[in-house]
Motif scaffolding. Structure first.
Motif, PDB file in Angstrom:
ATOM      1  N   ARG A 169       0.807  -1.228   0.000  1.00 23.56           N
ATOM      2  CA  ARG A 169       0.000   0.000   0.000  1.00 23.56           C
ATOM      3  C   ARG A 169       0.836   1.271   0.000  1.00 23.56           C
ATOM      4  O   ARG A 169       0.518   2.237  -0.679  1.00 23.56           O
ATOM      5  N   HIS A 170       1.877   1.284   0.837  1.00 18.94           N
ATOM      6  CA  HIS A 170       2.603   2.529   1.082  1.00 18.94           C
ATOM      7  C   HIS A 170       4.052   2.505   0.622  1.00 18.94           C
ATOM      8  O   HIS A 170       4.707   3.549   0.633  1.00 18.94           O
ATOM      9  N   GLY A 171       4.558   1.333   0.268  1.00 17.69           N
ATOM     10  CA  GLY A 171       5.962   1.211  -0.099  1.00 17.69           C
ATOM     11  C   GLY A 171       6.810   0.915   1.120  1.00 17.69           C
ATOM     12  O   GLY A 171       6.410   1.151   2.260  1.00 17.69           O
ATOM     13  N   PHE A 172       7.987   0.410   0.865  1.00 18.38           N
ATOM     14  CA  PHE A 172       8.904   0.024   1.940  1.00 18.38           C
ATOM     15  C   PHE A 172       9.326   1.236   2.761  1.00 18.38           C
ATOM     16  O   PHE A 172       9.280   1.226   3.987  1.00 18.38           O
ATOM     17  N   ALA A 173       9.744   2.296   2.087  1.00 17.81           N
ATOM     18  CA  ALA A 173      10.296   3.468   2.774  1.00 17.81           C
ATOM     19  C   ALA A 173       9.271   4.145   3.675  1.00 17.81           C
ATOM     20  O   ALA A 173       9.627   4.659   4.737  1.00 17.81           O
ATOM     21  N   ALA A 174       8.016   4.158   3.279  1.00 15.54           N
ATOM     22  CA  ALA A 174       6.985   4.867   4.039  1.00 15.54           C
ATOM     23  C   ALA A 174       6.369   4.031   5.158  1.00 15.54           C
ATOM     24  O   ALA A 174       5.489   4.503   5.869  1.00 15.54           O
ATOM     25  N   THR A 175       6.836   2.810   5.333  1.00 20.43           N
ATOM     26  CA  THR A 175       6.295   1.911   6.350  1.00 20.43           C
ATOM     27  C   THR A 175       7.326   1.749   7.460  1.00 20.43           C
ATOM     28  O   THR A 175       8.506   1.557   7.182  1.00 20.43           O
ATOM     29  N   ASN A 176       6.874   1.828   8.712  1.00 23.01           N
ATOM     30  CA  ASN A 176       7.810   1.589   9.809  1.00 23.01           C
ATOM     31  C   ASN A 176       7.330   0.410  10.656  1.00 23.01           C
ATOM     32  O   ASN A 176       6.207  -0.086  10.481  1.00 23.01           O
ATOM     33  N   MET A 177       8.172  -0.028  11.543  1.00 24.39           N
ATOM     34  CA  MET A 177       7.863  -1.208  12.355  1.00 24.39           C
ATOM     35  C   MET A 177       6.650  -0.971  13.260  1.00 24.39           C
ATOM     36  O   MET A 177       5.877  -1.887  13.508  1.00 24.39           O
ATOM     37  N   ARG A 178       6.465   0.240  13.739  1.00 24.71           N
ATOM     38  CA  ARG A 178       5.304   0.560  14.571  1.00 24.71           C
ATOM     39  C   ARG A 178       4.013   0.356  13.772  1.00 24.71           C
ATOM     40  O   ARG A 178       3.041  -0.204  14.270  1.00 24.71           O
ATOM     41  N   ASP A 179       4.026   0.800  12.494  1.00 23.25           N
ATOM     42  CA  ASP A 179       2.855   0.604  11.623  1.00 23.25           C
ATOM     43  C   ASP A 179       2.566  -0.882  11.428  1.00 23.25           C
ATOM     44  O   ASP A 179       1.412  -1.308  11.451  1.00 23.25           O
ATOM     45  N   ILE A 180       3.621  -1.641  11.217  1.00 27.53           N
ATOM     46  CA  ILE A 180       3.469  -3.085  10.987  1.00 27.53           C
ATOM     47  C   ILE A 180       2.905  -3.759  12.241  1.00 27.53           C
ATOM     48  O   ILE A 180       1.988  -4.592  12.156  1.00 27.53           O
ATOM     49  N   ALA A 181       3.424  -3.386  13.414  1.00 31.44           N
ATOM     50  CA  ALA A 181       2.927  -3.960  14.668  1.00 31.44           C
ATOM     51  C   ALA A 181       1.448  -3.638  14.845  1.00 31.44           C
ATOM     52  O   ALA A 181       0.650  -4.519  15.198  1.00 31.44           O
ATOM     53  N   ARG A 182       1.072  -2.395  14.590  1.00 30.70           N
ATOM     54  CA  ARG A 182      -0.334  -1.986  14.722  1.00 30.70           C
ATOM     55  C   ARG A 182      -1.208  -2.805  13.767  1.00 30.70           C
ATOM     56  O   ARG A 182      -2.262  -3.306  14.160  1.00 30.70           O
ATOM     57  N   ILE A 224      -0.259  -6.468  17.320  1.00 25.87           N
ATOM     58  CA  ILE A 224       0.671  -6.853  18.390  1.00 25.87           C
ATOM     59  C   ILE A 224       1.407  -5.607  18.875  1.00 25.87           C
ATOM     60  O   ILE A 224       1.355  -4.561  18.238  1.00 25.87           O
ATOM     61  N   SER A 225       2.120  -5.760  19.960  1.00 25.77           N
ATOM     62  CA  SER A 225       2.882  -4.626  20.488  1.00 25.77           C
ATOM     63  C   SER A 225       4.145  -4.415  19.654  1.00 25.77           C
ATOM     64  O   SER A 225       4.666  -5.352  19.036  1.00 25.77           O
ATOM     65  N   THR A 226       4.620  -3.182  19.684  1.00 29.88           N
ATOM     66  CA  THR A 226       5.856  -2.869  18.964  1.00 29.88           C
ATOM     67  C   THR A 226       7.018  -3.679  19.537  1.00 29.88           C
ATOM     68  O   THR A 226       7.880  -4.154  18.794  1.00 29.88           O
ATOM     69  N   ILE A 237       7.122  -7.222  18.077  1.00 31.02           N
ATOM     70  CA  ILE A 237       7.610  -7.345  16.696  1.00 31.02           C
ATOM     71  C   ILE A 237       9.136  -7.398  16.669  1.00 31.02           C
ATOM     72  O   ILE A 237       9.727  -8.138  15.890  1.00 31.02           O
ATOM     73  N   TYR A 238       9.770  -6.654  17.580  1.00 29.03           N
ATOM     74  CA  TYR A 238      11.235  -6.643  17.615  1.00 29.03           C
ATOM     75  C   TYR A 238      11.819  -7.940  18.172  1.00 29.03           C
ATOM     76  O   TYR A 238      12.989  -8.229  17.962  1.00 29.03           O
ATOM     77  N   ARG A 239      11.016  -8.731  18.832  1.00 28.62           N
ATOM     78  CA  ARG A 239      11.484 -10.063  19.260  1.00 28.62           C
ATOM     79  C   ARG A 239      11.625 -10.997  18.062  1.00 28.62           C
ATOM     80  O   ARG A 239      12.383 -11.957  18.097  1.00 28.62           O
ATOM     81  N   HIS A 240      10.861 -10.710  17.017  1.00 23.43           N
ATOM     82  CA  HIS A 240      10.891 -11.555  15.814  1.00 23.43           C
ATOM     83  C   HIS A 240      11.828 -11.003  14.738  1.00 23.43           C
ATOM     84  O   HIS A 240      12.485 -11.766  14.045  1.00 23.43           O
ATOM     85  N   TYR A 241      11.839  -9.684  14.598  1.00 16.66           N
ATOM     86  CA  TYR A 241      12.651  -9.045  13.558  1.00 16.66           C
ATOM     87  C   TYR A 241      13.299  -7.799  14.156  1.00 16.66           C
ATOM     88  O   TYR A 241      12.599  -6.890  14.610  1.00 16.66           O
ATOM     89  N   ALA A 242      14.611  -7.744  14.133  1.00 20.96           N
ATOM     90  CA  ALA A 242      15.335  -6.616  14.733  1.00 20.96           C
ATOM     91  C   ALA A 242      15.135  -5.323  13.947  1.00 20.96           C
ATOM     92  O   ALA A 242      15.152  -4.236  14.523  1.00 20.96           O
ATOM     93  N   THR A 243      14.944  -5.441  12.628  1.00 18.07           N
ATOM     94  CA  THR A 243      14.780  -4.258  11.778  1.00 18.07           C
ATOM     95  C   THR A 243      13.762  -4.548  10.679  1.00 18.07           C
ATOM     96  O   THR A 243      13.450  -5.709  10.385  1.00 18.07           O
TER      97      THR A 243
END
Length: 191
Positions: A19-32, A36-38, A41-47
């Motif tokens: 929807r938004h492209g890689f650059a415009a997406t952050n880990m907080r958006d993905i968690a939401r 799940i909590s932010t 998500i970092y327990r599964h993927y560091a970046t």
């Protein structure tokens, strides 16, 4: 539980990257999006790059499997027809499959280079080569129409990619073609 969370995270990432492209997406958006909590998500993927690398590795394995299928013995028309049935079914019914293909296509043209993207590109080229060889073998057996096999493979990939784009754009309004429609321009009519 861990695998289920990873699947949620990957599905959310696919949706947002498409929807938004890689650059415009952050880990907080993905968690939401994953619900799940932010921190989780970092327990599964560091970046975000690590998450994308996992998706690219998954796509690389998928492309490798299709290339191996296309190199196998058997009727080229049957092999391509079987793949077309599975592909159309996935695009029509599997949530996120069209978006997954779109973000992998974005990786093909990305200026952002990584070992995972390079491996994905290499495997994509191997699939193109396997498809050209399959079409040539099908032509020799009289299953596929005459013509330049590389041009026919280019048209095949354009059609496959176009279906993914249309599904992502149209959503529920997408009318999945019959698999024979997807392969029809390649096959010879048998009377």
């Amino acid at each position: 539980m861990r695998a289920a969370t990873q699947e949620k995270v990957q599905a959310a990432a696919i949706t947002l990257f498409a929807r938004h492209g890689f650059a415009a997406t952050n880990m907080r958006d993905i968690a939401r999006e994953a619900g799940i909590s932010t921190g989780l998500i970092y327990r599964h993927y560091a970046t975000k790059d690590e998450l994308f690398a996992a998706l690219a590795a998954q796509a690389t394995d998928g492309l490798r499997g299709v290339a191996e299928l296309f190199r196998s013995e058997g009727s080229p028309a049957a092999l391509l027809g079987g793949f077309a049935r599975e592909f159309v079914d996935d695009i029509a019914r599997v949530q996120g499959s069209a978006e997954f293909m779109l973000i992998m296509n974005q990786a093909f043209v990305s200026r952002r280079r990584s070992a995972q993207i390079d491996a994905l590109l290499d495997q994509h080229l191997a699939l193109v080569d396997a498809t050209v060889a399959l079409i040539r073998r099908g032509q020799q057996l009289g299953e596929f129409r005459p013509g330049d096999a590389t041009e026919l493979a280019t048209c095949w990939f354009a059609a496959v990619s176009g279906l993914a784009t249309l599904k992502a754009a149209l959503g529920d309004r997408f009318a999945a073609p019959h698999p024979s429609t997807l392969t029809g321009f390649l096959t010879r009519e048998h009377r």
